[in-house]
Write an enzyme that holds these catalytic residues in place. Structure first.
Site, short mmCIF file in Angstrom:
data_model
loop_
_atom_site.label_atom_id
_atom_site.label_comp_id
_atom_site.label_asym_id
_atom_site.label_seq_id
_atom_site.Cartn_x
_atom_site.Cartn_y
_atom_site.Cartn_z
N SER A 260 -20.92 74.39 36.21
CA SER A 260 -20.02 75.36 35.58
C SER A 260 -20.78 76.03 34.44
O SER A 260 -21.70 75.44 33.88
CB SER A 260 -18.80 74.63 35.02
OG SER A 260 -18.11 75.45 34.10
N TYR B 14 -15.18 68.52 29.54
CA TYR B 14 -15.61 68.97 30.87
C TYR B 14 -17.04 69.53 30.79
O TYR B 14 -17.89 69.23 31.63
CB TYR B 14 -14.63 70.04 31.33
CG TYR B 14 -14.98 70.80 32.58
CD1 TYR B 14 -14.70 70.27 33.84
CD2 TYR B 14 -15.55 72.08 32.51
CE1 TYR B 14 -14.99 71.00 35.00
CE2 TYR B 14 -15.84 72.81 33.66
CZ TYR B 14 -15.56 72.26 34.90
OH TYR B 14 -15.84 72.98 36.04
N1 LIG Z 1 -12.36 77.26 39.59
C1 LIG Z 1 -13.26 77.68 38.72
O1 LIG Z 1 -13.08 78.71 38.05
C2 LIG Z 1 -14.55 76.92 38.56
C3 LIG Z 1 -15.53 77.46 37.71
C4 LIG Z 1 -16.73 76.80 37.56
C5 LIG Z 1 -16.96 75.62 38.24
N2 LIG Z 1 -15.99 75.11 39.05
C6 LIG Z 1 -16.31 73.88 39.78
O2 LIG Z 1 -16.13 74.12 41.16
C7 LIG Z 1 -15.76 72.89 41.82
C8 LIG Z 1 -14.53 73.12 42.68
O3 LIG Z 1 -13.47 73.50 41.84
P1 LIG Z 1 -12.19 74.26 42.40
O4 LIG Z 1 -11.77 75.18 41.33
O5 LIG Z 1 -12.47 74.76 43.76
O6 LIG Z 1 -11.14 73.06 42.42
P2 LIG Z 1 -9.69 72.94 43.13
O7 LIG Z 1 -9.33 74.16 43.87
O8 LIG Z 1 -8.76 72.41 42.10
O9 LIG Z 1 -9.96 71.81 44.25
C9 LIG Z 1 -10.41 70.56 43.86
C10 LIG Z 1 -10.61 69.72 45.10
O10 LIG Z 1 -11.15 68.45 44.71
C11 LIG Z 1 -10.24 67.40 45.08
N3 LIG Z 1 -10.39 66.36 44.05
C12 LIG Z 1 -10.12 66.45 42.74
N4 LIG Z 1 -10.42 65.29 42.13
C13 LIG Z 1 -10.89 64.46 43.08
C14 LIG Z 1 -11.35 63.12 43.07
N5 LIG Z 1 -11.37 62.39 41.94
N6 LIG Z 1 -11.76 62.55 44.23
C15 LIG Z 1 -11.75 63.27 45.38
N7 LIG Z 1 -11.32 64.56 45.45
C16 LIG Z 1 -10.90 65.13 44.31
C17 LIG Z 1 -8.88 68.08 45.16
O11 LIG Z 1 -7.95 67.43 45.99
P3 LIG Z 1 -7.01 66.25 45.39
O12 LIG Z 1 -6.42 66.79 44.13
O13 LIG Z 1 -6.03 65.97 46.47
O14 LIG Z 1 -7.93 65.10 45.14
C18 LIG Z 1 -9.31 69.40 45.81
O15 LIG Z 1 -9.57 69.21 47.19
C19 LIG Z 1 -15.58 71.86 40.71
O16 LIG Z 1 -16.74 71.06 40.60
C20 LIG Z 1 -15.40 72.70 39.47
O17 LIG Z 1 -15.80 72.00 38.31
C21 LIG Z 1 -14.80 75.73 39.23
#
Ligand SMILES: NC(=O)c1ccc[n+]([C@@H]2O[C@H](COP(=O)([O-])OP(=O)(O)OC[C@H]3O[C@@H](n4cnc5c(N)ncnc54)[C@H](OP(=O)(O)O)[C@@H]3O)[C@@H](O)[C@H]2O)c1
Length: 242
Positions: free
Chosen positions: A137, A150
């Protein structure tokens, strides 16, 4: 067909990547904590590709063992994507108010679990000269109020990726990436901005061309953002297949 383990695959970026790799026929091992949503996706993608959906928490050692075992069942591992992550408490508290137990939980999911999964799968990845993508991130390198817990976890994950690259330099086929996708319209992003309209953020699918290019073209190990010039694909141009 190549095999990938993708954590956090039932929503957001993980789901988008799993869907794209399924369309290419990859064998997939997918996880998420909530079984219902994961199994619905598995039903959908399982029509086009071989897939193991393993519900569980990446922080649980037994669950991680099951993920590695499922990958071994496909006969090899080409790609590990440590994508599952936690933001910590929402709304995001200033560091002065972040409890030690809360910080420990963030570090456990975002740093300890990815490294443990890498350790479990490294022999299989080394054998294929595979790729590890640790999803990072901009909070790892910039300093936003409220994002300290985070952000320091993602900085630690970046550090692990870079150190693993130097420690495994004797196997030059391995690739170690930190990948910063940028803002995406997802549950996690909404949790960072509770009650706010985030409809101006791009969908996770918009990041796929850059991420697939990383996976396909395998530039040198390092930290990449989705907007890095090396990963820029002109509109409509497909990523080159490996
Ligand atoms: N969204 C952004 O703006 C953004 C920006 C920069 C970086 N990121 C990074 O991108 C990645 C994906 O983020 P996203 O925004 O796509 O997230 P998201 O849409 O909230 O999806 C998160 C996924 O991870 C699963 N998950 C969460 N905690 C878990 C655990 N402890 N064990 C197994 N599965 C788990 C969730 O399902 P369950 O809840 O059912 O477990 C879901 O499938 C992350 O590493 C995040 O830090 C995101």
């Amino acid at each position: 067909m190549p095999t990938a383990v993708i954590t956090g695959a039932s929503a957001g970026l993980g789901r988008a990547l799993a869907t794209a790799l399924a369309e290419r026929g990859w064998n997939l091992v997918l996880d998420a904590r909530r079984a219902d949503r994961l199994l619905r996706l598995a039903d959908e993608l399982g029509r086009t590709t071989r897939l193991h959906a393993v519900p569980g928490d990446v922080g649980d050692p037994e669950h991680r063992r099951r993920l590695a075992e499922a990958a071994a069942g496909f006969g090899g591992l080409d790609l590990l994507v440590n994508n599952a992550s936690t933001l910590g408490p929402s709304p995001l508290p200033p560091l002065a108010e972040l409890g030690a137990d809360q910080l420990t939980a963030i570090l456990h999911t975002n740093v300890v679990a990815p490294l443990a999964l890498i350790q479990l799968t490294l022999p299989a990845l080394a054998a294929t000269g595979g790729t590890v993508v640790n999803v990072s991130s901009d909070a790892a390198v910039a300093h936003y109020p409220g994002w300290g817990g985070y952000g320091c976890a993602k900085a630690a994950l970046d550090h692990l990726s870079a150190t693993l690259a130097t420690e495994n330099a004797e196997n030059p086929r391995l690739r170690w990436y930190s990948f910063d996708p940028g803002d995406m319209r997802t549950e996690m992003h909404q949790a960072a901005f509770p009650g706010e309209d985030i409809s101006d953020r791009p969908e996770p699918e918009s990041v796929l061309p850059a991420l697939l290019r990383l996976i396909d073209e395998r530039p040198p190990s390092g930290r990449y953002t989705s907007t890095a010039p090396e990963l820029a694909a002109s509109v409509g141009e497909p990523a080159v297949a490996r």
